[in-house]
Design a protein around this motif. Structure first.
Motif, PDB file in Angstrom:
ATOM      1  N   MET A   1      22.358  46.466  49.907  1.00  0.00           N
ATOM      2  CA  MET A   1      23.202  47.420  50.443  1.00  0.00           C
ATOM      3  C   MET A   1      24.008  47.152  51.686  1.00  0.00           C
ATOM      4  SD  MET A   1      23.600  51.157  50.641  1.00  0.00           S
ATOM      5  CE  MET A   1      25.192  52.107  50.887  1.00  0.00           C
ATOM      6  N   SER A   2      23.114  46.429  52.621  1.00  0.00           N
ATOM      7  CA  SER A   2      23.516  46.167  53.952  1.00  0.00           C
ATOM      8  C   SER A   2      24.358  44.852  53.731  1.00  0.00           C
ATOM      9  CB  SER A   2      22.456  45.941  54.974  1.00  0.00           C
ATOM     10  OG  SER A   2      21.368  45.017  54.544  1.00  0.00           O
ATOM     11  N   GLU A   3      23.903  44.006  53.031  1.00  0.00           N
ATOM     12  CA  GLU A   3      24.719  42.729  52.950  1.00  0.00           C
ATOM     13  C   GLU A   3      26.065  42.822  52.148  1.00  0.00           C
ATOM     14  OE1 GLU A   3      22.578  40.133  50.147  1.00  0.00           O
ATOM     15  OE2 GLU A   3      20.772  40.002  51.656  1.00  0.00           O
ATOM     16  N   GLU A   4      26.407  43.939  51.400  1.00  0.00           N
ATOM     17  CA  GLU A   4      27.571  44.327  50.792  1.00  0.00           C
ATOM     18  C   GLU A   4      28.627  44.712  51.652  1.00  0.00           C
ATOM     19  OE1 GLU A   4      25.816  44.869  46.294  1.00  0.00           O
ATOM     20  OE2 GLU A   4      27.045  46.683  47.372  1.00  0.00           O
ATOM     21  N   LEU A   5      28.158  45.656  52.845  1.00  0.00           N
ATOM     22  CA  LEU A   5      29.150  46.242  53.402  1.00  0.00           C
ATOM     23  C   LEU A   5      30.026  45.584  54.365  1.00  0.00           C
ATOM     24  CD1 LEU A   5      26.764  49.427  54.566  1.00  0.00           C
ATOM     25  CD2 LEU A   5      28.761  49.434  52.946  1.00  0.00           C
ATOM     26  N   PRO A   6      29.626  44.523  55.296  1.00  0.00           N
ATOM     27  CA  PRO A   6      30.344  43.652  55.864  1.00  0.00           C
ATOM     28  C   PRO A   6      31.511  43.034  55.074  1.00  0.00           C
ATOM     29  CG  PRO A   6      27.988  43.390  56.710  1.00  0.00           C
ATOM     30  CD  PRO A   6      28.056  44.279  55.211  1.00  0.00           C
ATOM     31  N   ASP A   7      30.926  42.520  53.914  1.00  0.00           N
ATOM     32  CA  ASP A   7      31.887  41.797  52.939  1.00  0.00           C
ATOM     33  C   ASP A   7      33.119  42.790  52.603  1.00  0.00           C
ATOM     34  OD1 ASP A   7      32.874  39.483  51.312  1.00  0.00           O
ATOM     35  OD2 ASP A   7      32.123  41.056  49.725  1.00  0.00           O
ATOM     36  N   THR A   8      32.802  44.105  52.142  1.00  0.00           N
ATOM     37  CA  THR A   8      33.703  45.144  51.930  1.00  0.00           C
ATOM     38  C   THR A   8      34.676  45.179  52.921  1.00  0.00           C
ATOM     39  OG1 THR A   8      32.190  45.979  50.087  1.00  0.00           O
ATOM     40  CG2 THR A   8      33.998  47.333  50.696  1.00  0.00           C
ATOM     41  N   ALA A   9      33.988  45.686  54.087  1.00  0.00           N
ATOM     42  CA  ALA A   9      34.939  45.991  55.380  1.00  0.00           C
ATOM     43  C   ALA A   9      35.741  44.600  55.543  1.00  0.00           C
ATOM     44  CB  ALA A   9      33.972  46.030  56.542  1.00  0.00           C
ATOM     45  N   GLU A  10      35.458  43.522  55.443  1.00  0.00           N
ATOM     46  CA  GLU A  10      36.143  42.262  55.896  1.00  0.00           C
ATOM     47  C   GLU A  10      37.402  42.289  54.750  1.00  0.00           C
ATOM     48  OE1 GLU A  10      37.706  38.760  57.577  1.00  0.00           O
ATOM     49  OE2 GLU A  10      36.311  40.096  58.203  1.00  0.00           O
ATOM     50  N   ARG A  11      37.083  42.400  53.432  1.00  0.00           N
ATOM     51  CA  ARG A  11      38.061  42.344  52.394  1.00  0.00           C
ATOM     52  C   ARG A  11      39.007  43.605  52.376  1.00  0.00           C
ATOM     53  NH1 ARG A  11      35.791  42.493  46.264  1.00  0.00           N
ATOM     54  NH2 ARG A  11      34.356  43.927  47.460  1.00  0.00           N
ATOM     55  N   LYS A  12      38.709  44.850  53.191  1.00  0.00           N
ATOM     56  CA  LYS A  12      39.714  45.748  53.272  1.00  0.00           C
ATOM     57  C   LYS A  12      40.532  45.345  54.622  1.00  0.00           C
ATOM     58  CE  LYS A  12      37.105  49.760  51.188  1.00  0.00           C
ATOM     59  NZ  LYS A  12      36.578  50.986  51.362  1.00  0.00           N
ATOM     60  N   MET A  13      39.925  44.789  55.752  1.00  0.00           N
ATOM     61  CA  MET A  13      40.826  44.493  56.652  1.00  0.00           C
ATOM     62  C   MET A  13      41.849  43.517  56.058  1.00  0.00           C
ATOM     63  SD  MET A  13      38.021  43.892  59.962  1.00  0.00           S
ATOM     64  CE  MET A  13      39.165  43.319  60.756  1.00  0.00           C
ATOM     65  N   GLN A  14      41.661  42.436  55.509  1.00  0.00           N
ATOM     66  CA  GLN A  14      42.383  41.381  54.745  1.00  0.00           C
ATOM     67  C   GLN A  14      43.366  42.137  53.821  1.00  0.00           C
ATOM     68  OE1 GLN A  14      39.799  38.606  53.063  1.00  0.00           O
ATOM     69  NE2 GLN A  14      39.146  37.613  54.771  1.00  0.00           N
ATOM     70  N   PHE A  15      42.953  43.096  53.265  1.00  0.00           N
ATOM     71  CA  PHE A  15      43.729  43.911  52.376  1.00  0.00           C
ATOM     72  C   PHE A  15      44.905  44.603  53.240  1.00  0.00           C
ATOM     73  CE2 PHE A  15      44.620  48.268  50.285  1.00  0.00           C
ATOM     74  CZ  PHE A  15      45.108  47.954  49.269  1.00  0.00           C
ATOM     75  N   LEU A  16      44.694  45.345  54.400  1.00  0.00           N
ATOM     76  CA  LEU A  16      45.732  45.962  54.953  1.00  0.00           C
ATOM     77  C   LEU A  16      46.620  44.815  55.786  1.00  0.00           C
ATOM     78  CD1 LEU A  16      43.352  48.764  56.374  1.00  0.00           C
ATOM     79  CD2 LEU A  16      45.150  49.188  54.911  1.00  0.00           C
ATOM     80  N   TYR A  17      46.026  44.026  56.197  1.00  0.00           N
ATOM     81  CA  TYR A  17      46.788  42.888  56.997  1.00  0.00           C
ATOM     82  C   TYR A  17      47.857  42.388  55.821  1.00  0.00           C
ATOM     83  CZ  TYR A  17      48.055  38.477  58.808  1.00  0.00           C
ATOM     84  OH  TYR A  17      48.825  37.248  59.719  1.00  0.00           O
ATOM     85  N   ALA A  18      47.407  42.249  54.687  1.00  0.00           N
ATOM     86  CA  ALA A  18      48.407  41.707  53.636  1.00  0.00           C
ATOM     87  C   ALA A  18      49.438  42.641  53.454  1.00  0.00           C
ATOM     88  CB  ALA A  18      47.678  41.376  52.212  1.00  0.00           C
ATOM     89  N   LEU A  19      49.249  43.944  53.597  1.00  0.00           N
ATOM     90  CA  LEU A  19      50.123  45.025  53.384  1.00  0.00           C
ATOM     91  C   LEU A  19      51.213  44.988  54.479  1.00  0.00           C
ATOM     92  CD1 LEU A  19      48.095  47.926  52.406  1.00  0.00           C
ATOM     93  CD2 LEU A  19      49.409  46.659  50.966  1.00  0.00           C
ATOM     94  N   ARG A  20      50.559  44.660  55.767  1.00  0.00           N
ATOM     95  CA  ARG A  20      51.464  44.625  56.902  1.00  0.00           C
ATOM     96  C   ARG A  20      52.358  43.357  57.118  1.00  0.00           C
ATOM     97  NH1 ARG A  20      46.727  45.999  59.524  1.00  0.00           N
ATOM     98  NH2 ARG A  20      46.984  48.122  60.116  1.00  0.00           N
ATOM     99  N   SER A  21      51.804  42.226  56.307  1.00  0.00           N
ATOM    100  CA  SER A  21      52.494  40.861  56.406  1.00  0.00           C
ATOM    101  C   SER A  21      53.773  41.132  55.232  1.00  0.00           C
ATOM    102  CB  SER A  21      51.651  39.663  56.020  1.00  0.00           C
ATOM    103  OG  SER A  21      51.133  39.838  54.887  1.00  0.00           O
ATOM    104  N   LYS A  22      53.676  41.615  54.396  1.00  0.00           N
ATOM    105  CA  LYS A  22      54.619  41.826  53.380  1.00  0.00           C
ATOM    106  C   LYS A  22      55.651  42.889  53.521  1.00  0.00           C
ATOM    107  CE  LYS A  22      52.784  38.987  50.447  1.00  0.00           C
ATOM    108  NZ  LYS A  22      51.948  39.251  49.186  1.00  0.00           N
ATOM    109  N   GLY A  23      55.604  43.742  54.677  1.00  0.00           N
ATOM    110  CA  GLY A  23      56.500  44.495  55.166  1.00  0.00           C
ATOM    111  C   GLY A  23      56.074  46.050  55.121  1.00  0.00           C
ATOM    112  N   VAL A  24      55.048  46.434  54.559  1.00  0.00           N
ATOM    113  CA  VAL A  24      54.564  47.869  54.794  1.00  0.00           C
ATOM    114  C   VAL A  24      54.172  48.117  56.240  1.00  0.00           C
ATOM    115  CG1 VAL A  24      53.040  49.464  53.760  1.00  0.00           C
ATOM    116  CG2 VAL A  24      53.760  47.659  52.450  1.00  0.00           C
ATOM    117  N   THR A  25      55.084  48.860  56.782  1.00  0.00           N
ATOM    118  CA  THR A  25      54.988  48.927  58.467  1.00  0.00           C
ATOM    119  C   THR A  25      54.442  50.689  58.738  1.00  0.00           C
ATOM    120  OG1 THR A  25      57.191  49.088  58.647  1.00  0.00           O
ATOM    121  CG2 THR A  25      55.899  47.041  58.931  1.00  0.00           C
ATOM    122  N   ASP A  26      55.108  51.505  57.625  1.00  0.00           N
ATOM    123  CA  ASP A  26      54.976  52.756  58.145  1.00  0.00           C
ATOM    124  C   ASP A  26      53.504  53.191  58.173  1.00  0.00           C
ATOM    125  OD1 ASP A  26      54.325  55.898  57.126  1.00  0.00           O
ATOM    126  OD2 ASP A  26      56.581  55.469  56.811  1.00  0.00           O
TER     127      ASP A  26
END
Length: 219
Positions: A1-26
């Motif tokens: 489980m501990s091996e999955e959490l950092p990977d999931t957190a990283e993917r979620k950070m990239q997910f939010l970055y992608a949103l901002r880069s596409k113009g989701v700023t609210d």
């Protein structure tokens, strides 16, 4: 489980970055999309791609929209915490879940009973108590609950549907993809005034068509 959490957190950070880069700023929209995990809304073969900014197939020949489009459509609604919202096209339920974080009450309808049932299970699991999901012909809206402060349509119509325009409050906003084919569509924001409607073209999009009637699993 501990091996999955950092990977999931990283993917979620990239997910939010992608949103901002596409113009989701609210900030409120970004916060809602950070809180609502896309993962539970995607099952089977494509579940591992939940954090990628791409549309994915779901049941009944439908799709879950790419997250950046979900964010941009939500942002275009200019939601306030007191709003009553109608979503036409429940699909996976992901968009309705995002809306539930930003509005007082969300009514979501779909022509496919299976999609409504599957989404309702997820809403219950996530304790999203301000969503009402119903099987209905979305082209006619939900007159029993009208008028609505906001209406979001997640399927493309040739023109903004008259019954939906009529169910929009004065001062209300509807966001709808409009186009005569699946290759030429524009996302339109409609604002209702005392004397008529203002139309604002936002961006090119590609959605499944808005179809009258109920799905085969429902009729």
């Amino acid at each position: 489980m501990s091996e999955e959490l950092p990977d999931t957190a990283e993917r979620k950070m990239q997910f939010l970055y992608a949103l901002r880069s596409k113009g989701v700023t609210d900030k409120r929209v970004l916060s809602a999309m950070e809180k609502i995990d896309r993962g539970p809304f995607i099952r089977g073969y494509f579940s591992g791609r939940a954090y990628e900014d791409m549309p994915l197939p779901i049941a009944c020949g439908q799709t879950i929209s790419q997250p950046s489009i979900v964010g941009l459509m939500t942002q275009a609604l200019r939601l306030s915490p007191r709003d009553k919202v109608l979503e036409v096209g429940t699909g996976s339920g992901y968009q309705a879940a995002i809306l539930s974080q930003l509005a007082r009450r969300v009514y979501t309808i779909d022509r496919h009973r299976r999609l409504v049932q599957d989404a309702s299970v997820i809403f219950q699991q996530l304790d999203l108590t301000n969503i009402t999901a119903l099987t209905a012909d979305g082209s006619f809206g939900l007159p029993d609950q009208a008028p609505f402060d906001r209406i979001l349509v997640t399927a493309a119509a040739e023109d903004p549907p008259g019954p939906l325009l009529a169910q929009l409050k004065i001062g209300g906003i509807m966001v709808v993809p409009v186009g005569q084919s699946d290759t030429v569509q524009r996302l339109i924001r409609v604002i209702r005034h005392e004397t008529g409607y203002d139309y604002d073209e936002l961006r090119p999009v590609r959605f499944v068509p808005l179809i009258e009637g109920l799905g085969r699993d429902t009729a």
